[in-house]
Motif scaffolding. Structure first.
Motif, mmCIF file in Angstrom:
data_model
loop_
_atom_site.group_PDB
_atom_site.id
_atom_site.type_symbol
_atom_site.label_atom_id
_atom_site.label_comp_id
_atom_site.label_asym_id
_atom_site.label_seq_id
_atom_site.Cartn_x
_atom_site.Cartn_y
_atom_site.Cartn_z
ATOM 1 N N ILE A 28 48.318 36.768 41.929
ATOM 2 C CA ILE A 28 49.739 36.403 41.807
ATOM 3 C C ILE A 28 50.052 35.188 42.680
ATOM 4 N N GLU A 29 49.553 35.188 43.891
ATOM 5 C CA GLU A 29 49.808 34.059 44.804
ATOM 6 C C GLU A 29 49.224 32.761 44.245
ATOM 7 N N LEU A 30 48.034 32.829 43.694
ATOM 8 C CA LEU A 30 47.422 31.621 43.126
ATOM 9 C C LEU A 30 48.193 31.120 41.906
ATOM 10 N N LEU A 31 48.700 32.044 41.111
ATOM 11 C CA LEU A 31 49.431 31.655 39.902
ATOM 12 C C LEU A 31 50.866 31.242 40.187
ATOM 13 N N ARG A 32 51.295 31.432 41.403
ATOM 14 C CA ARG A 32 52.667 31.074 41.778
ATOM 15 C C ARG A 32 52.932 29.580 41.550
ATOM 16 N N ASN A 33 51.925 28.771 41.751
ATOM 17 C CA ASN A 33 52.104 27.318 41.664
ATOM 18 C C ASN A 33 51.786 26.727 40.302
ATOM 19 N N LYS A 34 50.818 27.345 39.589
ATOM 20 C CA LYS A 34 50.430 26.754 38.302
ATOM 21 C C LYS A 34 49.564 27.722 37.521
ATOM 22 N N GLU A 35 49.440 27.433 36.244
ATOM 23 C CA GLU A 35 48.544 28.172 35.355
ATOM 24 C C GLU A 35 47.102 27.858 35.764
ATOM 25 N N LEU A 36 46.237 28.867 35.731
ATOM 26 C CA LEU A 36 44.832 28.667 36.090
ATOM 27 C C LEU A 36 43.932 29.366 35.094
ATOM 28 N N CYS A 37 42.747 28.803 34.904
ATOM 29 C CA CYS A 37 41.772 29.467 34.044
ATOM 30 C C CYS A 37 41.050 30.527 34.872
ATOM 31 N N VAL A 38 40.443 31.456 34.173
ATOM 32 C CA VAL A 38 39.773 32.557 34.840
ATOM 33 C C VAL A 38 38.671 32.054 35.772
ATOM 34 N N CYS A 39 38.004 30.973 35.392
ATOM 35 C CA CYS A 39 36.937 30.440 36.248
ATOM 36 C C CYS A 39 37.494 29.949 37.586
ATOM 37 N N ASP A 40 38.665 29.305 37.557
ATOM 38 C CA ASP A 40 39.294 28.843 38.803
ATOM 39 C C ASP A 40 39.732 30.014 39.672
ATOM 40 N N LEU A 41 40.245 31.066 39.029
ATOM 41 C CA LEU A 41 40.649 32.258 39.781
ATOM 42 C C LEU A 41 39.441 32.913 40.437
ATOM 43 N N CYS A 42 38.350 33.033 39.696
ATOM 44 C CA CYS A 42 37.127 33.624 40.256
ATOM 45 C C CYS A 42 36.642 32.839 41.470
ATOM 46 N N GLU A 43 36.640 31.535 41.336
ATOM 47 C CA GLU A 43 36.171 30.682 42.429
ATOM 48 C C GLU A 43 37.074 30.808 43.660
ATOM 49 N N ALA A 44 38.371 30.730 43.447
ATOM 50 C CA ALA A 44 39.315 30.785 44.568
ATOM 51 C C ALA A 44 39.287 32.138 45.273
ATOM 52 N N LEU A 45 39.101 33.211 44.510
ATOM 53 C CA LEU A 45 39.125 34.558 45.081
ATOM 54 C C LEU A 45 37.739 35.055 45.478
ATOM 55 N N GLU A 46 36.711 34.264 45.129
ATOM 56 C CA GLU A 46 35.317 34.598 45.439
ATOM 57 C C GLU A 46 34.933 35.972 44.902
ATOM 58 N N VAL A 47 35.242 36.188 43.602
ATOM 59 C CA VAL A 47 34.878 37.433 42.930
ATOM 60 C C VAL A 47 34.224 37.101 41.593
ATOM 61 N N SER A 48 33.468 38.069 41.088
ATOM 62 C CA SER A 48 32.833 37.879 39.785
ATOM 63 C C SER A 48 33.868 37.985 38.672
ATOM 64 N N GLN A 49 33.533 37.404 37.538
ATOM 65 C CA GLN A 49 34.450 37.448 36.409
ATOM 66 C C GLN A 49 34.648 38.882 35.916
ATOM 67 N N SER A 50 33.592 39.693 35.966
ATOM 68 C CA SER A 50 33.726 41.076 35.506
ATOM 69 C C SER A 50 34.689 41.865 36.394
ATOM 70 N N LYS A 51 34.620 41.653 37.696
ATOM 71 C CA LYS A 51 35.543 42.345 38.608
ATOM 72 C C LYS A 51 36.971 41.847 38.388
ATOM 73 N N LEU A 52 37.129 40.559 38.255
ATOM 74 C CA LEU A 52 38.461 39.993 38.085
ATOM 75 C C LEU A 52 39.073 40.399 36.747
ATOM 76 N N SER A 53 38.257 40.538 35.721
ATOM 77 C CA SER A 53 38.762 40.918 34.400
ATOM 78 C C SER A 53 39.516 42.239 34.443
ATOM 79 N N PHE A 54 39.000 43.199 35.190
ATOM 80 C CA PHE A 54 39.675 44.494 35.335
ATOM 81 C C PHE A 54 41.071 44.306 35.934
ATOM 82 N N HIS A 55 41.159 43.492 36.972
ATOM 83 C CA HIS A 55 42.437 43.275 37.653
ATOM 84 C C HIS A 55 43.408 42.467 36.792
#
Length: 109
Positions: A28-55
């Motif tokens: 939510i904090e990352l998306l507060r400023n702009k739209e992001l792709c899942v790859c950018d979210l994974c990188e910023a949060l240092e999590v795998s795409q599979s873990k992030l997909s659940f959230h």
């Protein structure tokens, strides 16, 4: 995905549940400023795409984020009207606080 039959109380519950996890708050904090792709979210949060997909699924079901596909990437953004609904729900308690006697609003010693 949120169904058209999901009632407002259900969305309130789903919204607060979705906000109860630190990783989802990070999204939510990352998306507060702009739209992001899942790859950018994974990188910023240092999590795998599979873990992030659940959230992200939890956030989408709560109506807090929207997704759109562009090519092979999925982009996420905040769904501001759902945040407004949660804020409206909480504002009712603020109104109650203002009309309750001061002694009832104090925390127990």
């Amino acid at each position: 995905m949120q169904s058209s039959s999901t009632t407002t109380p259900d969305l309130i519950v789903l919204g607060f549940h979705a906000l109860s996890d630190p990783l989802r708050i990070g999204v939510i904090e990352l998306l507060r400023n702009k739209e992001l792709c899942v790859c950018d979210l994974c990188e910023a949060l240092e999590v795998s795409q599979s873990k992030l997909s659940f959230h992200l699924k939890t956030l989408r079901e709560a109506g807090l984020v929207r997704s759109r596909q562009e090519g092979r990437w999925i982009y996420y953004s905040l769904n501001i009207p759902q945040f407004a609904a949660l804020e409206q729900y909480l504002s009712e308690f603020r109104r109650l606080y203002q009309i309750m006697p001061a002694r009832l609003c104090q925390e127990p010693s």
